[in-house]
Motif scaffolding. Structure first.
Motif, PDB file in Angstrom:
ATOM      1  N   ALA A  53       0.843  -1.208   0.000  1.00 38.70           N
ATOM      2  CA  ALA A  53       0.000   0.000   0.000  1.00 38.70           C
ATOM      3  C   ALA A  53       0.871   1.249   0.000  1.00 38.70           C
ATOM      4  CB  ALA A  53      -0.922  -0.012   1.218  1.00 38.70           C
ATOM      5  N   ALA A  54       1.928   1.232   0.808  1.00 35.93           N
ATOM      6  CA  ALA A  54       2.804   2.405   0.884  1.00 35.93           C
ATOM      7  C   ALA A  54       3.556   2.619  -0.431  1.00 35.93           C
ATOM      8  CB  ALA A  54       3.778   2.239   2.049  1.00 35.93           C
ATOM      9  N   TYR A  55       4.045   1.513  -1.007  1.00 40.36           N
ATOM     10  CA  TYR A  55       4.779   1.622  -2.288  1.00 40.36           C
ATOM     11  C   TYR A  55       3.834   2.112  -3.390  1.00 40.36           C
ATOM     12  CZ  TYR A  55       7.922   0.118  -6.132  1.00 40.36           C
ATOM     13  OH  TYR A  55       8.726   0.062  -7.239  1.00 40.36           O
ATOM     14  N   ARG A  56       2.620   1.567  -3.404  1.00 45.64           N
ATOM     15  CA  ARG A  56       1.637   1.986  -4.415  1.00 45.64           C
ATOM     16  C   ARG A  56       1.403   3.497  -4.323  1.00 45.64           C
ATOM     17  NH1 ARG A  56      -3.896   2.620  -4.338  1.00 45.64           N
ATOM     18  NH2 ARG A  56      -4.868   2.368  -6.396  1.00 45.64           N
ATOM     19  N   GLN A  57       1.273   3.999  -3.102  1.00 46.38           N
ATOM     20  CA  GLN A  57       1.037   5.438  -2.934  1.00 46.38           C
ATOM     21  C   GLN A  57       2.250   6.240  -3.421  1.00 46.38           C
ATOM     22  OE1 GLN A  57      -2.024   6.665  -2.084  1.00 46.38           O
ATOM     23  NE2 GLN A  57      -1.057   8.518  -2.886  1.00 46.38           N
ATOM     24  N   ARG A  58       3.467   5.737  -3.170  1.00 48.12           N
ATOM     25  CA  ARG A  58       4.655   6.464  -3.655  1.00 48.12           C
ATOM     26  C   ARG A  58       4.673   6.497  -5.186  1.00 48.12           C
ATOM     27  NH1 ARG A  58       6.982   3.330   0.403  1.00 48.12           N
ATOM     28  NH2 ARG A  58       8.351   2.111  -0.969  1.00 48.12           N
ATOM     29  N   LEU A  60       1.938   6.409  -7.155  1.00 50.09           N
ATOM     30  CA  LEU A  60       0.900   7.362  -7.587  1.00 50.09           C
ATOM     31  C   LEU A  60       1.379   8.800  -7.380  1.00 50.09           C
ATOM     32  CD1 LEU A  60      -2.287   5.516  -6.232  1.00 50.09           C
ATOM     33  CD2 LEU A  60      -1.474   5.636  -8.609  1.00 50.09           C
ATOM     34  N   ASP A  61       2.100   9.037  -6.277  1.00 52.48           N
ATOM     35  CA  ASP A  61       2.607  10.391  -6.014  1.00 52.48           C
ATOM     36  C   ASP A  61       3.672  10.807  -7.027  1.00 52.48           C
ATOM     37  OD1 ASP A  61       0.937  10.517  -3.838  1.00 52.48           O
ATOM     38  OD2 ASP A  61       2.500  10.106  -2.341  1.00 52.48           O
ATOM     39  N   GLU A  70      -2.273   2.751 -13.548  1.00 54.63           N
ATOM     40  CA  GLU A  70      -2.626   1.968 -12.364  1.00 54.63           C
ATOM     41  C   GLU A  70      -1.533   0.954 -12.054  1.00 54.63           C
ATOM     42  OE1 GLU A  70      -6.319  -0.200 -12.592  1.00 54.63           O
ATOM     43  OE2 GLU A  70      -6.072  -0.900 -10.515  1.00 54.63           O
TER      44      GLU A  70
END
Ligand code: DOR
Ligand code: ZN
Length: 347
Positions: A53-58, A60-61, A70
């Protein structure tokens, strides 16, 4: 044919790295692909749903504004991954697969699996959830010749796992041999393979062309010409078991041009143009869309993309190097030409 319009493709095997490196490479992928299966071999690896989840957010950022993309996350399988981890991953909705690296096989794989027998509970859970197991299919036995490691992996391990877990979905990643292509073509339903652009375009002579070429070194290592031809035949066959996975794997220039150089080719800058070249050489441009845009989502049971991309026939020269955070990287075909180019007028 001077232009080619395709359903927007996805990349089913990609290394995006993290931090400045991620920011440097992500736009290249997001320009061409709607989604990508993101490899978890960071340091430390992506082992839990919280890590993913944290990597995915990085990721997307790090996306430039206006580029829809996606990231499809994966978990890194270790000796300690549990069945609960798999159920938790399935429930997350954003983790789409689990990646198996034999311990020590390649870049950042030292936390990988030491013995496949330890993974039986995890494989049962994967079967039950329908989430694919993505396999780096090479043995690490130092007594096995490096050019034989994929074929020996199939004989020693894959045949047994595929039989013992008959509902397990397996992707044999980045196949490089006639044996890999043949195994997948003849295997039961639920077994597929990704194929990279570099393994379709290069054989092992590229590693030694006029001297030692660190930028042509990847794992699994390039094989002899007969294997390249078998991979092309598989990719253009129309068989839905074979789909696009670039394995684009950026490394800073100085870490490849070194005593012990890192494995990986960077191809994301012109991935679709390189695949188009390979399919065109084989007289099979009409098979590119199935391979690049349909077979992957069908295998993963995800919807096919609704938008399109356009490639133009236009010879252009790839830059000698590209920015990579504080360093640079040397892309495939650096300083040389590519015959197709992504049109900015994507729909
Ligand atoms: O060439 C490769 N590079 N093969 C892999 O399996 C890993 C990848 C990387 O992460 O650099
Ligand atoms: Zn990879």
């Amino acid at each position: 044919m001077d232009s080619l319009t395709l359903t927007r493709p996805d990349d089913w095997h990609l290394h995006l790295r993290d931090g400045d490196a991620l920011r440097a490479v992500l736009p290249d992928t997001a320009r061409q692909f709607a989604r990508a299966i993101v490899m978890p071999n960071l340091r430390p690896p992506v082992r839990s749903v919280a890590d993913a989840a944290a990597y995915r957010q990085r990721i997307l950022d790090a996306l430039p504004p206006g580029l829809p993309f996606e990231p499809l996350m994966t978990l890194y399988l270790t000796d300690n991954t549990s069945a609960d981890d798999i159920h938790h991953a399935r429930a997350s909705g954003f983790v789409h697969a689990v990646k198996y690296y034999p311990a020590g096989a390649t870049t950042n794989s030292d936390s990988g699996v030491t013995d496949l027998q330890r993974c039986e509970a995890v494989f049962d859970a994967l079967q039950d959830t329908g989430m694919p197991l993505l396999m780096h299919g090479e043995v690490t036995d130092p007594n096995v010749d490096i050019f034989d490691r994929e074929a020996v992996f199939i004989e020693r391990h894959l045949l047994r796992v595929a039989e013992q877990f008959p509902r397990l979905k397996i992707v044999l990643e980045h196949i490089t041999t006639a044996q890999g292509a043949q195994f997948v073509a003849q295997s039961r339903e639920g077994i597929g393979a990704t194929i990279t652009a570099h393994h379709l375009l290069l054989n092992r002579n590229a590693i030694f062309a006029g001297g030692l070429r660190p930028h042509a070194y990847c794992l699994p290592v390039l094989k002899r010409e007969t294997h390249r031809q078998a991979l092309v035949a598989a990719a253009i066959s129309g068989n839905p078991k074979f789909f696009l996975g670039t394995d684009s794997a950026p490394h800073a220039r100085h870490t490849k041009e070194a005593d012990c150089g890192c494995a990986g080719l960077y191809t994301a800058h012109s991935a679709m143009a390189l695949y188009a070249e390979a399919f065109e050489h084989a007289g099979a441009l009409h098979r590119l869309e199935g391979f690049a845009s349909f077979h992957g989502p069908d295998f993963y049971r995800l919807p096919r993309n609704q938008t399109q991309i356009c490639l133009q026939r236009e010879v252009w020269t790839v830059p000698a190097e590209l920015p990579f955070g504080e360093a640079t990287l040397v892309p495939m075909r650096a300083g040389e030409s590519v015959a197709w180019r992504l049109s900015p007028a994507a729909v």
